[in-house]
Design an enzyme around this catalytic site. Structure first.
Site, PDB file in Angstrom:
ATOM      1  N   GLU A   1       1.278  -4.745  11.044  1.00 55.43           N
ATOM      2  CA  GLU A   1       0.745  -3.385  10.933  1.00 55.43           C
ATOM      3  C   GLU A   1       1.583  -2.558  11.896  1.00 55.43           C
ATOM      4  OE1 GLU A   1      -1.670  -2.012   9.114  1.00 55.43           O
ATOM      5  OE2 GLU A   1      -2.626  -3.781   8.232  1.00 55.43           O
TER       6      GLU A   1
ATOM      7  N   HIS B   1       0.848  -1.194   0.000  1.00 55.40           N
ATOM      8  CA  HIS B   1       0.000   0.000   0.000  1.00 55.40           C
ATOM      9  C   HIS B   1       0.881   1.241   0.000  1.00 55.40           C
ATOM     10  CE1 HIS B   1      -3.227  -2.755   1.800  1.00 55.40           C
ATOM     11  NE2 HIS B   1      -3.502  -2.540   0.530  1.00 55.40           N
TER      12      HIS B   1
HETATM   13 ZN   LIG Z   1      -1.539  -1.836   4.126  1.00 56.72          ZN
END
Ligand SMILES: [Zn+2]
Ligand SMILES: *[C@@H]1O[C@H](CO)[C@@H](O)[C@H](O)[C@H]1NC(C)=O
Ligand SMILES: *[C@@H]1O[C@H](CO)[C@@H](O)[C@H](O)[C@H]1NC(C)=O
Ligand SMILES: *[C@@H]1O[C@H](CO)[C@@H](O)[C@H](O)[C@H]1NC(C)=O
Ligand SMILES: *[C@@H]1O[C@H](CO)[C@@H](O)[C@H](O)[C@H]1NC(C)=O
Length: 438
Positions: free
Chosen positions: A399, A197
């Protein structure tokens, strides 16, 4: 700055030079995205009831908010936190709605542009190279990262080999570093990717940090030596190269790839929803304008296809798949697409538990860990689930920091602590692999 105390005439002479310098040092930041985020807000909302969640989903659609957490409207539900970036022209409407409906909210950022400008350190500190060479405590553009890889490929050929696994939609090379002591013997491998991302900049910064630490401590740290002697690491510092580049030049909050769509003006596919594992089901969107768009078909994105091909080809050797995202402070493992525990759950669970404890031991930062579906949210077509389903026994998604105070705009000052603690977690997981799981 240094010239502040100097006489006026000298200062004037310095100024243009300084500005020129600034421009060179801030390739992506030179216009700071033309101030497009001035007065935009980031708001945290917590719907308490099903009705409130429903109302929020509707208003999000109407106002076209940029969801930071979760990443799709379908994942908004009662009792869960949602962080949204709302453009300045719509923020009044949203706030009025929230006051009317009494939905609990908190403004995380009053002016996104100001946070963005404060986050990158002062230009005088922001040198491309620190005293001892490369500066790992700033975010680097794609070009800088690729130059860095080429440089390491030349200067550390004993431990590093750089190669390309294909081309992105816009024709950029998809580079991977193979890290580890070369030996004839069969070696197992760990795959690490960062930057699936685009806007999650701490990811690529971590991949670079990992390589730096490996090279720097190979001789002095027995754990690192063992890792590099017994394993290969395939490291892809920037998976979504087109999107990452775009997040430097045009839109800091771009998430997807940059592929075009024949029927819609919106571009890009979520590269973490594009894998052939329960593709385009729950937690993914069929609409090309959504941030979690799954794409026209599985592996439609050349970046995803290239990595999937590589993993298919090397799955016999690859024992672990690690993917780096932000933000939430979580260590996740399969499944992402359904609520169920994986076979050999206890091995993976204990690896995660130890890794999170190791991470916490540095600065006390707490990570939650567990199956992605129940710990974060359900999402289908993810790389982690795909890797697991294709026979890689240990697959994790990190994360990284933080939990929303800065969100995607994690300041450069926090690169070092974030990477230092994450390093311990990765080393811990890796050492776990080298032992037989009980
Ligand atoms: Zn991500
Ligand atoms: C706010 O700006 C966006 C993008 O420029 C536009 O699509 C939207 O209609 C605007 N909203 C209002 C209330 O003017
Ligand atoms: C990395 O170095 C090797 C050996 O010098 C070379 O053959 C290879 O082409 C280099 N990789 C890239 C991507 O330039
Ligand atoms: C992994 O972390 C656990 C828990 O903090 C610790 O006891 C163990 O020594 C660590 N192992 C390695 C190899 O770092
Ligand atoms: C579970 O662990 C056993 C023993 O280590 C191994 O043979 C088996 O392949 C593992 N299963 C999965 C699904 O990883």
């Amino acid at each position: 700055m240094e010239f502040l105390g100097k006489p006026r005439s000298q200062r004037a002479a310095f100024l243009p030079l300084c500005l020129l310098f600034l421009k060179i040092l801030h390739p992506g930041h030179s216009h700071l995205y033309s101030s497009r985020y001035a007065s935009d807000k980031v708001i945290r909302l917590i719907p308490n009831t099903e009705e409130e969640a429903y109302a929020l989903k509707k208003i999000y659609q109407q106002l076209k908010v940029d969801l930071w957490q979760p990443s799709s409207i379908s994942q908004v539900s009662e009792g869960t936190v949602t962080d949204v970036h709302i453009p300045h022209n719509d923020s009044r409407a949203l706030l009025a709605f929230l006051q009317e409906t009494n939905i609990h909210y908190k403004i995380l950022m009053e002016d996104l542009q100001k946070v963005l400008e404060k986050g990158s350190s002062l230009p005088t500190q922001r040198s491309r190279r620190s005293v001892s060479g490369y500066n790992y405590e700033v975010y680097h553009s794609l070009e800088e990262i690729q130059n860095w890889m080429h440089h390491l490929n030349k200067t550390h050929s004993g431990l590093i080999h750089m190669f390309s696994i294909g081309k992105s939609y816009e024709g950029r090379s998809l580079f991977v570093l193979k890290l580890g002591r070369r030996s004839r013997a069969y070696k197992r491998a760990v795959w690490i990717d960062c930057g699936i991302h685009a806007r999650e900049w701490i990811g690529p910064a971590f991949c670079q940090w990992f390589v730096k630490e490996a090279l720097l401590t190979y001789r002095s740290d027995p754990t690192m030596r063992k890792m590099l002697n017994h394993l290969y690491f395939y490291i892809m510092p920037v998976f979504n190269v087109d999107g990452y580049h775009f997040s430097w030049t045009n839109d800091r909050f771009w998430r997807k790839t940059r592929s075009r769509n024949s029927r819609f003006r919106c571009r890009g596919v979520d590269a973490n929803r594009n894998w052939r594992v329960k593709w385009c089901d729950e937690g993914a969107s069929m609409h090309p304008c959504d941030d979690t768009y799954c794409g026209p078909f599985p592996e439609s994105e050349p970046e995803v296809k290239a990595v999937a091909n590589f993993l298919r080809k090397h799955k016999k050797h690859i024992r672990a798949y690690l993917s780096f995202h932000a933000y939430a402070q979580m260590l996740l493992y399969p499944y992402s697409y359904k609520y169920a525990t994986i076979p050999n759950f206890s091995c993976v669970e204990s690896a995660a538990h130890k890794a999170v404890k190791a991470l916490q031991s540095v600065y006390g930062i707490q990570y939650r860990y567990g199956p992605a579906s129940s710990t974060l949210y359900v999402s289908s077509g993810s790389s982690m689930d795909w890797a697991y389903k294709n026979g890689i026994p240990y697959t994790f998604a990190f994360e990284l920091r933080d939990t929303g105070h800065f969100g995607f705009l994690l300041p450069e000052m926090l690169i070092k602590p974030t990477c230092t603690e994450t390093m311990l977690a990765v080393k811990n997981i890796t050492m776990h692999l080298l032992r037989k799981c009980p």
